[in-house]
Every structure is written in C-alpha cells, then in structure tokens.
Design an enzyme around this catalytic site. Structure first.
Site, PDB file in Angstrom:
ATOM      1  N   ASP A  25       0.950  22.890 -33.021  1.00  0.00           N
ATOM      2  CA  ASP A  25       0.897  21.681 -33.964  1.00  0.00           C
ATOM      3  C   ASP A  25       0.092  22.426 -34.902  1.00  0.00           C
ATOM      4  OD1 ASP A  25       1.664  19.148 -34.904  1.00  0.00           O
ATOM      5  OD2 ASP A  25      -0.586  18.856 -34.580  1.00  0.00           O
ATOM      6  N   GLU A 108       6.254  24.290 -36.066  1.00  0.00           N
ATOM      7  CA  GLU A 108       6.862  23.555 -36.764  1.00  0.00           C
ATOM      8  C   GLU A 108       6.830  24.254 -38.578  1.00  0.00           C
ATOM      9  OE1 GLU A 108       4.814  19.809 -37.546  1.00  0.00           O
ATOM     10  OE2 GLU A 108       2.759  20.756 -36.971  1.00  0.00           O
ATOM     11  N   CYS A 164       6.859   9.784 -28.019  1.00  0.00           N
ATOM     12  CA  CYS A 164       5.864  10.157 -26.685  1.00  0.00           C
ATOM     13  C   CYS A 164       6.548  11.265 -26.034  1.00  0.00           C
ATOM     14  CB  CYS A 164       6.131   8.871 -25.905  1.00  0.00           C
ATOM     15  SG  CYS A 164       5.160   8.689 -24.420  1.00  0.00           S
ATOM     16  N   CYS A 167       8.007   9.807 -22.281  1.00  0.00           N
ATOM     17  CA  CYS A 167       9.140   9.062 -22.146  1.00  0.00           C
ATOM     18  C   CYS A 167      10.336   9.233 -23.240  1.00  0.00           C
ATOM     19  CB  CYS A 167       9.116   7.669 -21.758  1.00  0.00           C
ATOM     20  SG  CYS A 167       8.089   6.618 -23.255  1.00  0.00           S
ATOM     21  N   CYS A 183       1.654   4.495 -26.058  1.00  0.00           N
ATOM     22  CA  CYS A 183       3.047   4.611 -26.193  1.00  0.00           C
ATOM     23  C   CYS A 183       3.437   3.021 -25.622  1.00  0.00           C
ATOM     24  CB  CYS A 183       3.840   5.270 -25.170  1.00  0.00           C
ATOM     25  SG  CYS A 183       5.656   5.222 -25.085  1.00  0.00           S
ATOM     26  N   ASP A 193      -2.304  15.179 -31.580  1.00  0.00           N
ATOM     27  CA  ASP A 193      -1.951  16.567 -31.886  1.00  0.00           C
ATOM     28  C   ASP A 193      -1.482  17.289 -30.653  1.00  0.00           C
ATOM     29  OD1 ASP A 193      -3.148  16.456 -34.211  1.00  0.00           O
ATOM     30  OD2 ASP A 193      -5.079  17.122 -33.757  1.00  0.00           O
TER      31      ASP A 193
END
Length: 325
Positions: A25, A108, A164, A167, A183, A193
């Site tokens: 990231d 990314e 998250c 989940c 969350c 991060d």
C-alpha cells in the site's frame, strides 16, 4: 562528481515460481506498507527544505545576475539535486528489498494527478508530490522482469482502505487522519495501511487466479472504415456486430493534418490486421463511410495485412439539399 556507466546484458526470462506473495500500500505518512506488517517511513527532507527557504529569502534581496545572486542560485540548485538523489536512492532501496524477498508483488495503481487535484490541504499535496508513487511503480515494473518475478496492479478505485481484511465488510472511512479503525461488523481493530495492503494482496491473488487470456476464433468479419478529413478509424466486428478490435490514426501517434493522410490509413489497417490475424480471421466485408483521403488506402492496407476482401460497400450519405415541398 557523477559517473554514469551504460552496459548491455542479455537476460534470460523463464517462467517464475511463486513461493511468497506480498501486497503493498502506497501512502504519504508511510511511503510503503507491506501485507507482512513492514512499514517504510517517508523520506525526511525538512532540514534541507529549511536551508532552501533561507537561501531563497536571501536570493530575493539580491540584485539579479549579480555574483551573490548566481552563488545563491547555484546553492539552491545543489540542494534540490541532493533531494532528488536522496529520494531516488531511498526508492531503489525499498524496491530492491521488495523484489529480493518476494516472488509475487501486488500494488495499487494510483493516479497522482487526480489525487493532487482532489486534495484540499497544501501539506497533503506536497506529501503526494514528494512520495513519487509513479517512480516506485516504474522501478518495480522493470526490476520484477529482471529478477524473474511477477507484478500485478490492482484497479485504482478498489476500496482497499475501507474493506475489513478479516470479514470483508465495507467501512465508510473518508477522514485521512484516522489511521486505525474498528470494523462495524466483526469489531476487529485494523491498522489502516496494513489492512489496505492485505486487501490488495487478496485482490491481486484473485486476479492472478482468474487471469486467463481467451482468444476468440473468427474466420470472417466486417471491417467498418470511417475516413474523414480529420481522422481515419477502422473497426473490425464479427457477423453479429460484436466489436473485435479497432484502431485510429490518432491512437497510432499521428497528429494534426497527418491523421487523415493515406499513409496513416495504411498504418491503421496494418494494426487491426495483425490483431485479427491472431483470431484466425481470413476474409472480411468492407463497409466504407466518409470522404477522407484514407478510404482506398485503408482497403489496400487490409489486403496487404493478409485479409481477403470479399466485398466493398460505400455507405457514405449523399446530400440532397434538404427536403422538397
């Protein structure tokens, strides 16, 4: 003094063996964060920037082109060069570590220009510019090829920071000052991060599994040639009208008046001809529209590319000077 050495080396690329994968990231507070929990902090150049600020204040009080003016200008230039070298060296260290320790790297794709336009704070804009996200991507691209590793880029708009990693629930977190969050579903505490890098890793692995190149086999197609006074466009479709490939003179680096020339039309026809040849296409019917110079050259280009032109139909509209009473 700076010494640059240029050499040529033949690199044999073999099929990589993926043992360890990592997601990264990119950010401002932490330049690079990996899914293994490693954080590379941003480069500290505040002290050099303070020196530059002092020298620029002195420069504004000097007489232009005087000896002191030139001396201060050279000092400022040397400091900017030092910042550039420091940033480049630091990014090389980070990318070398990532490529050396991992076989699959997933990052990314960031659009720096859009991020700068959308940022409301001056400090954030400055941090984005100093981060050099594109340089990190560029170095990873060629270093992964050199060391026989794999690089996968996740979509720019994938919400890696909001999902998250435990989940998969989406949490609406828009404030950049929030560096960790709980969350709303599983109540797990996530570092922003590290959570984003784990999501990028998961998404990249899914892309690697589902990435299968399917080549459509079509033996006969329809070539739609549009030749105007500004451009030449060729679109190849199958008999049902589904687009297989297309090309324009502008997309082939022709600019201005050169886009409508016969030579540009030949280059466009050659480009689409090579693409459809991979699909097994052998024959085409041509539908021609427009009065541009590249009409006939586009047809000849398709024939030179190995396609058999079975028929040519001119669909150019004929003006009739308006409706009759």
């Amino acid at each position: 003094y700076y010494v640059s050495l240029c050499c040529e080396e033949e690199i044999n690329i073999i099929k990589p063996e993926i043992i360890h994968a990592v997601g990264i990231d990119l950010g401002v507070s932490s330049l690079v964060t990996t899914s293994d929990g490693i954080k590379y902090p941003k480069l500290i150049i505040k002290r050099i920037e303070e020196h530059i600020k002092v020298y620029q204040e002195r420069l504004s009080r000097c007489i232009k082109n005087s000896k002191n003016y030139i001396k201060l200008k050279n000092k400022i230039a040397r400091l900017y060069q030092k910042i550039k070298n420091m940033r480049k060296y630091y990014i090389h260290e980070i990318t070398n570590d990532l490529v050396k320790d991992n076989d699959l790297i997933i990052c990314e794709t960031l659009k720096t220009k859009e991020m700068i336009e959308e940022s409301s704070r001056k400090s954030l804009t400055k941090g984005i510019v100093n981060a050099s996200f594109r340089e990190i991507e560029r170095q990873l691209e060629y270093k992964t090829k050199w060391h026989n590793k794999v690089l996968i880029k996740v979509n720019t708009y994938y919400p890696s920071s909001k999902l998250c990693s435990h989940c998969g629930t989406r949490n609406e977190i828009n404030d950049l000052s929030i560096r960790s969050f709980e969350c709303i579903k599983c109540k797990s505490l996530n570092d922003r991060d590290i959570n984003a890098s784990i999501n990028i890793l998961d998404e990249g692995i899914k892309m690697a599994i589902n990435k299968k190149k399917v080549v459509k086999k079509v033996s006969h197609g329809i070539a739609h040639i549009v030749a105007t006074n500004n451009n030449t466009r060729i679109t190849i479709t199958d008999q049902s009208g589904a687009v297989l490939t297309w090309a324009t003179a502008g997309a082939n680096n022709f600019k201005g008046a050169k886009k409508s020339t016969p030579y540009a039309a030949t280059v466009v026809a050659d480009a689409v001809g090579k693409k459809v040849a991979e699909m097994g296409m052998k024959t085409v019917d041509v539908l021609m529209r427009g009065i541009g110079q590249g009409r006939e050259s586009a047809v000849r280009g398709l024939a030179n590319a190995g396609l058999i032109v079975q028929s040519i139909t001119d669909t150019t509209r004929i003006p009739h000077n308006g409706c009759r009473p």
